[in-house]
Design a protein around this motif. Structure first.
Motif, PDB file in Angstrom:
ATOM      1  N   ASN A  50     -17.779   6.150  -9.094  1.00  0.00           N
ATOM      2  CA  ASN A  50     -17.587   6.161  -7.378  1.00  0.00           C
ATOM      3  C   ASN A  50     -17.451   7.276  -7.157  1.00  0.00           C
ATOM      4  O   ASN A  50     -17.302   8.539  -7.650  1.00  0.00           O
ATOM      5  CB  ASN A  50     -15.741   5.641  -8.470  1.00  0.00           C
ATOM      6  N   ARG A  51     -17.313   7.097  -5.967  1.00  0.00           N
ATOM      7  CA  ARG A  51     -16.740   8.669  -4.706  1.00  0.00           C
ATOM      8  C   ARG A  51     -15.872   8.348  -3.813  1.00  0.00           C
ATOM      9  O   ARG A  51     -16.072   7.459  -2.979  1.00  0.00           O
ATOM     10  CB  ARG A  51     -18.746   8.974  -4.148  1.00  0.00           C
ATOM     11  N   ALA A  52     -15.537   8.827  -3.680  1.00  0.00           N
ATOM     12  CA  ALA A  52     -14.270   8.765  -3.063  1.00  0.00           C
ATOM     13  C   ALA A  52     -14.607   9.471  -1.416  1.00  0.00           C
ATOM     14  O   ALA A  52     -14.624   8.895  -0.689  1.00  0.00           O
ATOM     15  CB  ALA A  52     -13.183  10.298  -3.252  1.00  0.00           C
ATOM     16  N   LEU A  53     -16.214  10.100  -1.288  1.00  0.00           N
ATOM     17  CA  LEU A  53     -16.797  10.909  -0.429  1.00  0.00           C
ATOM     18  C   LEU A  53     -18.222  11.189  -0.986  1.00  0.00           C
ATOM     19  O   LEU A  53     -18.291  11.457  -2.088  1.00  0.00           O
ATOM     20  CB  LEU A  53     -15.712  11.988   0.613  1.00  0.00           C
ATOM     21  N   HIS A  54     -19.359  10.250   0.261  1.00  0.00           N
ATOM     22  CA  HIS A  54     -20.460  10.768  -0.023  1.00  0.00           C
ATOM     23  C   HIS A  54     -20.863  11.295   1.116  1.00  0.00           C
ATOM     24  O   HIS A  54     -20.720  10.437   2.185  1.00  0.00           O
ATOM     25  CB  HIS A  54     -20.862   9.067  -0.438  1.00  0.00           C
ATOM     26  N   ALA A  55     -21.166  12.600   1.524  1.00  0.00           N
ATOM     27  CA  ALA A  55     -21.410  13.458   2.164  1.00  0.00           C
ATOM     28  C   ALA A  55     -23.186  13.641   2.092  1.00  0.00           C
ATOM     29  O   ALA A  55     -23.534  14.293   1.212  1.00  0.00           O
ATOM     30  CB  ALA A  55     -20.671  14.577   2.433  1.00  0.00           C
ATOM     31  N   GLY A  72     -19.650   8.325   3.903  1.00  0.00           N
ATOM     32  CA  GLY A  72     -18.978   7.003   3.422  1.00  0.00           C
ATOM     33  C   GLY A  72     -18.330   6.896   1.953  1.00  0.00           C
ATOM     34  O   GLY A  72     -17.759   8.042   1.810  1.00  0.00           O
ATOM     35  N   TYR A  73     -18.381   6.245   1.286  1.00  0.00           N
ATOM     36  CA  TYR A  73     -17.944   6.353   0.136  1.00  0.00           C
ATOM     37  C   TYR A  73     -18.279   5.543  -0.974  1.00  0.00           C
ATOM     38  O   TYR A  73     -18.887   4.492  -0.956  1.00  0.00           O
ATOM     39  CB  TYR A  73     -16.169   5.767   0.128  1.00  0.00           C
ATOM     40  N   LYS A  74     -17.867   5.725  -2.381  1.00  0.00           N
ATOM     41  CA  LYS A  74     -18.872   4.065  -3.075  1.00  0.00           C
ATOM     42  C   LYS A  74     -18.539   3.974  -3.840  1.00  0.00           C
ATOM     43  O   LYS A  74     -16.934   4.358  -4.850  1.00  0.00           O
ATOM     44  CB  LYS A  74     -20.206   4.921  -4.096  1.00  0.00           C
ATOM     45  N   TYR A  79     -22.657   1.286  -2.157  1.00  0.00           N
ATOM     46  CA  TYR A  79     -22.021   2.163  -0.630  1.00  0.00           C
ATOM     47  C   TYR A  79     -21.404   1.558   0.456  1.00  0.00           C
ATOM     48  O   TYR A  79     -21.725   0.709   0.682  1.00  0.00           O
ATOM     49  CB  TYR A  79     -23.013   3.045  -0.333  1.00  0.00           C
ATOM     50  N   LEU A  80     -19.868   2.345   0.993  1.00  0.00           N
ATOM     51  CA  LEU A  80     -19.686   1.141   2.230  1.00  0.00           C
ATOM     52  C   LEU A  80     -18.678   2.332   3.001  1.00  0.00           C
ATOM     53  O   LEU A  80     -18.944   3.714   2.122  1.00  0.00           O
ATOM     54  CB  LEU A  80     -18.194   0.740   1.289  1.00  0.00           C
ATOM     55  N   GLY A  81     -18.386   1.840   4.197  1.00  0.00           N
ATOM     56  CA  GLY A  81     -17.736   2.996   5.067  1.00  0.00           C
ATOM     57  C   GLY A  81     -18.583   3.693   5.658  1.00  0.00           C
ATOM     58  O   GLY A  81     -18.387   4.203   6.049  1.00  0.00           O
ATOM     59  N   ARG A  82     -19.944   3.507   5.575  1.00  0.00           N
ATOM     60  CA  ARG A  82     -20.402   4.163   6.780  1.00  0.00           C
ATOM     61  C   ARG A  82     -21.177   4.962   7.344  1.00  0.00           C
ATOM     62  O   ARG A  82     -20.198   4.011   8.374  1.00  0.00           O
ATOM     63  CB  ARG A  82     -21.947   3.901   6.449  1.00  0.00           C
ATOM     64  N   VAL A  83     -20.241   5.881   7.877  1.00  0.00           N
ATOM     65  CA  VAL A  83     -20.294   6.690   9.207  1.00  0.00           C
ATOM     66  C   VAL A  83     -21.645   7.945   9.314  1.00  0.00           C
ATOM     67  O   VAL A  83     -21.408   8.668   8.988  1.00  0.00           O
ATOM     68  CB  VAL A  83     -18.981   7.591  10.003  1.00  0.00           C
ATOM     69  N   GLU A  84     -22.235   7.685  10.844  1.00  0.00           N
ATOM     70  CA  GLU A  84     -23.344   8.837  11.042  1.00  0.00           C
ATOM     71  C   GLU A  84     -22.620   9.605  12.468  1.00  0.00           C
ATOM     72  O   GLU A  84     -22.272   9.375  12.988  1.00  0.00           O
ATOM     73  CB  GLU A  84     -24.389   8.125  11.578  1.00  0.00           C
ATOM     74  N   PHE A  85     -23.004  10.963  11.970  1.00  0.00           N
ATOM     75  CA  PHE A  85     -22.606  11.975  13.181  1.00  0.00           C
ATOM     76  C   PHE A  85     -24.202  12.322  13.251  1.00  0.00           C
ATOM     77  O   PHE A  85     -24.687  13.000  12.177  1.00  0.00           O
ATOM     78  CB  PHE A  85     -21.797  12.596  12.444  1.00  0.00           C
ATOM     79  N   GLN A 123     -10.736   5.929   1.966  1.00  0.00           N
ATOM     80  CA  GLN A 123     -10.590   4.759   1.064  1.00  0.00           C
ATOM     81  C   GLN A 123      -9.640   4.783   0.882  1.00  0.00           C
ATOM     82  O   GLN A 123      -9.314   5.567  -0.138  1.00  0.00           O
ATOM     83  CB  GLN A 123     -12.163   3.763   0.841  1.00  0.00           C
ATOM     84  N   PRO A 124      -8.593   3.849   1.286  1.00  0.00           N
ATOM     85  CA  PRO A 124      -7.123   3.439  -0.241  1.00  0.00           C
ATOM     86  C   PRO A 124      -7.778   3.135  -1.077  1.00  0.00           C
ATOM     87  O   PRO A 124      -6.624   3.836  -1.984  1.00  0.00           O
ATOM     88  CB  PRO A 124      -6.264   2.741   0.729  1.00  0.00           C
ATOM     89  N   ILE A 125      -8.663   2.352  -1.415  1.00  0.00           N
ATOM     90  CA  ILE A 125      -9.062   2.554  -2.760  1.00  0.00           C
ATOM     91  C   ILE A 125      -9.277   3.857  -3.255  1.00  0.00           C
ATOM     92  O   ILE A 125      -9.208   3.561  -5.234  1.00  0.00           O
ATOM     93  CB  ILE A 125     -10.761   1.309  -2.990  1.00  0.00           C
TER      94      ILE A 125
END
Length: 151
Positions: A50-55, A72-74, A79-85, A123-125
């Motif tokens: 699991n990953r609290a942050l995947h950059a 995002g996170y895993k 892989y969830l919560g994907r945001v692009e910059f 993510q709170p998880i």
């Protein structure tokens, strides 16, 4: 005491375990050099997978050059919560200083060469307090890793 390592040779042993519990306000700093115009990744790991942050810092993904940062996170294999910059301050063969900060408000910030480039909610998880190690991989030569940094 937290771990800081200045290297005479690139570091290839990852993930690196964090010896003390992580708290909001904690930062990890990575100094390195991208070695190919493809991508490199920094993960704040929770356990083995699991990953609290995947950059993911992408010069190119697949066959399309796109120079984006993906956060995002895993969790449980997905892989969830994907945001692009689109702010992308990296160049191949050019050194950089990356600070990843777990803020007091539950956000992760990516600060590159003292400039905020991206931030997104954790993510709170998988809160920052669950982080157990840092993993850096793909096309990067890591020259310094500091598991508790302020700049």
């Amino acid at each position: 005491m937290y771990f800081s390592l200045a290297l005479s040779q690139p570091l290839t042993l990852f993930p690196v375990a964090i010896p003390l519990p992580v708290r909001p306000g904690w930062s990890v700093c990575v100094e390195g050099i991208p070695t190919a115009p493809i991508r490199f990744t920094v993960d704040l790991m929770v356990g083995a997978d699991n990953r609290a942050l995947h950059a993911d810092f992408r010069f190119q993904y697949s066959t399309t050059p796109n120079e984006i940062i993906i956060m995002g996170y895993k969790y449980n294999g997905a892989y969830l919560g994907r945001v692009e910059f689109t702010s992308f301050p990296f160049s191949v063969n050019q050194p950089f200083h990356l600070r990843i900060k777990a803020t007091d408000t539950g956000m992760y910030e990516l600060i590159v060469n003292n400039t905020l480039c991206a931030s997104n909610p954790h993510q709170p998880i998988l809160p920052a307090t669950a982080i157990t190690s840092v993993n850096v991989n793909n096309y990067i030569s890591v020259t310094h890793l500091n598991l508790l940094c302020s700049m």
